[in-house]
Design a protein around this motif. Structure first.
Motif, PDB file in Angstrom:
ATOM      1  N   LEU A  81      -9.465  -1.200   0.583  1.00 15.56           N
ATOM      2  CA  LEU A  81      -8.404  -2.019  -0.018  1.00 15.56           C
ATOM      3  C   LEU A  81      -7.293  -1.129  -0.556  1.00 15.56           C
ATOM      4  CD1 LEU A  81      -7.673  -4.975  -0.711  1.00 15.56           C
ATOM      5  CD2 LEU A  81      -8.734  -4.606  -2.944  1.00 15.56           C
ATOM      6  N   GLU A  82      -7.657  -0.014  -1.196  1.00 17.77           N
ATOM      7  CA  GLU A  82      -6.652   0.912  -1.722  1.00 17.77           C
ATOM      8  C   GLU A  82      -5.860   1.569  -0.598  1.00 17.77           C
ATOM      9  OE1 GLU A  82      -5.860   1.106  -4.920  1.00 17.77           O
ATOM     10  OE2 GLU A  82      -7.355  -0.485  -5.147  1.00 17.77           O
ATOM     11  N   LEU A  87      -0.822   1.857   2.625  1.00 15.76           N
ATOM     12  CA  LEU A  87      -0.174   1.730   3.929  1.00 15.76           C
ATOM     13  C   LEU A  87       0.925   0.672   3.880  1.00 15.76           C
ATOM     14  CD1 LEU A  87       0.009   2.452   6.911  1.00 15.76           C
ATOM     15  CD2 LEU A  87      -1.866   0.857   7.362  1.00 15.76           C
ATOM     16  N   CYS A  88       0.649  -0.456   3.227  1.00 12.93           N
ATOM     17  CA  CYS A  88       1.661  -1.523   3.123  1.00 12.93           C
ATOM     18  C   CYS A  88       2.872  -1.060   2.316  1.00 12.93           C
ATOM     19  CB  CYS A  88       1.045  -2.770   2.476  1.00 12.93           C
ATOM     20  SG  CYS A  88      -0.095  -3.656   3.537  1.00 12.93           S
ATOM     21  N   GLU A  89       2.637  -0.333   1.243  1.00  5.52           N
ATOM     22  CA  GLU A  89       3.741   0.158   0.416  1.00  5.52           C
ATOM     23  C   GLU A  89       4.656   1.083   1.205  1.00  5.52           C
ATOM     24  OE1 GLU A  89       1.929   1.999  -2.911  1.00  5.52           O
ATOM     25  OE2 GLU A  89       1.174   0.122  -3.793  1.00  5.52           O
ATOM     26  N   LEU A 100      -3.037  -9.152   2.282  1.00  8.09           N
ATOM     27  CA  LEU A 100      -3.979  -8.105   2.703  1.00  8.09           C
ATOM     28  C   LEU A 100      -5.409  -8.556   2.408  1.00  8.09           C
ATOM     29  CD1 LEU A 100      -5.014  -5.179   3.324  1.00  8.09           C
ATOM     30  CD2 LEU A 100      -4.262  -4.548   1.030  1.00  8.09           C
ATOM     31  N   ALA A 101      -6.295  -8.414   3.401  1.00  2.00           N
ATOM     32  CA  ALA A 101      -7.701  -8.804   3.219  1.00  2.00           C
ATOM     33  C   ALA A 101      -8.609  -7.795   3.910  1.00  2.00           C
ATOM     34  CB  ALA A 101      -7.940 -10.198   3.779  1.00  2.00           C
ATOM     35  N   VAL A 102      -9.604  -7.306   3.186  1.00  2.00           N
ATOM     36  CA  VAL A 102     -10.605  -6.395   3.753  1.00  2.00           C
ATOM     37  C   VAL A 102     -11.822  -7.218   4.166  1.00  2.00           C
ATOM     38  CG1 VAL A 102     -12.167  -4.465   3.291  1.00  2.00           C
ATOM     39  CG2 VAL A 102      -9.838  -4.432   2.372  1.00  2.00           C
ATOM     40  N   ARG A 153      -5.156  12.069   4.262  1.00  2.00           N
ATOM     41  CA  ARG A 153      -5.073  12.382   2.846  1.00  2.00           C
ATOM     42  C   ARG A 153      -6.324  11.884   2.094  1.00  2.00           C
ATOM     43  NH1 ARG A 153      -0.315  11.015   2.289  1.00  2.00           N
ATOM     44  NH2 ARG A 153      -0.489   8.904   1.453  1.00  2.00           N
ATOM     45  N   HIS A 154      -6.911  10.817   2.621  1.00  2.00           N
ATOM     46  CA  HIS A 154      -8.139  10.282   2.017  1.00  2.00           C
ATOM     47  C   HIS A 154      -9.386  10.865   2.685  1.00  2.00           C
ATOM     48  CE1 HIS A 154      -6.610   7.055  -0.686  1.00  2.00           C
ATOM     49  NE2 HIS A 154      -5.545   7.133   0.094  1.00  2.00           N
TER      50      HIS A 154
END
Length: 466
Positions: A81-82, A87-89, A100-102, A153-154
């Motif tokens: 979710l983070e 990504l959306c930002e 947004l839905a996980v 990065r993650h």
């Protein structure tokens, strides 16, 4: 390995939003985040429509939908979710409403994002603002690049050398490499139906329960076809996939044998041994072709016997058994991966907790003005300590908190177990492919041999009539 796909929604926006907001897929809505719209899918569609009504022009596209999928066991839903928010930002820059839905209903965590096709900032469409110009500047490529950048990065795996082409080819190439393609998902689902079926008729009935469309016509040369219901919903023009296309193990006879084997039923295999027969051919070309076929068959039989100790007439049941074993190993491997990922998240929290705990312990020793001054001087650290302590108590509500060292040892032990299990799976998978290839080749040779024998009988019969 994170993958992405981007496509337009022209007619079914409300249905698409309802689908991605499904409580069964999003942990009762806990894994939903919205920007500029309601978290209720029906209202979100109306919120999108209100912005489109104030747009600068007409467009057949209502909204855009992209999917970001992750390698099984590599990420937790909360972390996904983070990643999706980030990504959306970066991709939408606060100009477009999005939902947004996980989803956690499959063996790999993935997220869906549906965003309005009209910008709140200037009323222009997404295509006008971001999807024009040369290929290197198009929005879909920018989305892929941002996804890779954020995942790196993650510390999430990404594709090293993607074939950067429009839409589906990139997505399918990515998905195939990590076993997340439609065909891979379809094969996995069929495997589950096989395990749950009493016989082949029961298999055909239960396919619908598992979300698989099936067409079976025993009188047709192409007797068995499949498709995921989910795939049909997303692409109404999608075609059924032939069982043969999915692989030897998914053809009618093999499915029947696999079901029988799961129930411990003896699988009938012909007792006639594979024979290598060289007949007098009508010309040298036919003689060479038969010789090549015979040598290949003899070589395959010899290799299978020497490597796996399986006689040619026993290859079919051995292949069924090997496939069931490989699926079991794969399931165990995925479980270990998930456990490792979960422990890594906990380890990260505990390391941070141990680092900040000193501030909380020090504050306990102080009182009055000293305590007040300490709080002021270390307000950021104490706030962070309070937050991380809450996380720790959520992870370990019993209060039995393991040490960082114990958790590290457990993770290392699981990594070693995963390495061993991975080696076992690779060996089992090789056995599966080798036995299937051998059986397929033998069956083809015997089919050709039967055809030749039938032709010989016809020729003899015609000769006798003359």
């Amino acid at each position: 390995m994170a993958t992405t796909k981007l496509f337009a929604i022209k007619t079914t926006e409300a249905k698409a939003l309802a689908y991605i907001a499904n409580p069964e897929k999003t942990d009762d809505g806990r894994l939903i985040f919205t920007y500029g719209c309601s978290s209720d899918p029906a209202q979100a569609s109306r919120d999108f429509s209100a912005v489109r009504a104030g747009g600068t022009g007409l467009n057949t596209v209502l909204s855009q939908h992209f999917i970001q999928s992750f390698k099984p066991g590599e990420i937790t839903p909360e972390r996904a979710l983070e990643v999706g928010k980030e990504l959306c930002e970066k991709f939408l820059k606060g100009e477009y409403q999005y939902f947004l839905a996980v989803h956690t209903d499959t063996d790999h965590t993935h997220l869906h994002v549906i965003f309005n096709n009209v910008s709140r900032a200037n009323g222009r469409t997404f295509e006008t603002n971001m999807n024009q110009g040369k290929v290197k500047k198009r929005a879909w490529k920018k989305l892929f690049d941002l996804s890779d950048e954020i995942c790196k990065r993650h510390h999430l795996s990404v594709i090293d050398h993607p074939e950067r082409t429009r839409g589906k080819s990139h997505w399918e190439w990515d998905m195939n490499r990590q076993g997340l393609s439609w065909k891979a998902k379809l094969k996995h689902t069929i495997d589950q139906v096989v395990k749950a079926s009493e016989d082949f008729d029961d298999f055909l009935r239960k396919c619908a329960e598992y979300g698989v469309l099936v067409e079976y016509d025993p009188d047709h040369k192409i007797d068995l076809k499949f498709m995921l219901v989910e795939q049909k919903e997303r692409n109404p023009r999608a075609k059924m996939t032939r069982a043969k296309t999915l692989g030897w193990y998914y053809e009618t006879r093999q499915i029947k044998d696999r079901i029988a084997q799961y129930h411990g039923v003896m699988i009938y295999t012909p007792r006639t041994k594979v024979r290598v027969i060289t007949k007098k051919p009508p010309n040298k070309f036919v003689q060479d072709a038969i010789d090549r076929g015979n040598m290949k068959l003899a070589s395959i039989a010899k290799n299978v016997i020497s490597e796996y100790g399986v006689e040619p007439e026993q290859i079919r049941p051995a292949a069924m058994s090997a496939y069931a074993n490989s699926r079991s190993l794969l399931s165990e491997l995925n479980s270990i991966n998930t456990e490792i990922e979960d422990l890594k998240v906990k380890l990260k929290v505990l390391r941070k907790y141990r680092k900040l705990k000193v501030y909380g312990e020090e504050l306990k020793t102080l009182s009055g003005s000293e305590a007040k001054k300490y709080r002021k001087d270390n307000s950021a650290e104490l706030t962070e300590y309070g937050q991380i302590r809450t996380q720790v108590l959520e992870l370990y509500p019993s209060g039995h908190i393991p040490t960082v060292e114990n958790l590290e040892q457990k993770i290392n032990a699981l990594i070693q177990e995963r390495s061993l299990k991975d080696q076992q799976f690779r060996e089992a998978d090789k056995r599966v492919r080798d036995l299937a290839d051998a059986q397929r080749t033998i069956e083809e040779f015997l089919r050709q041999e039967r055809n030749e024998q039938q032709q010989d009988r016809k020729r003899k019969k015609n000769g006798n009539l003359e």
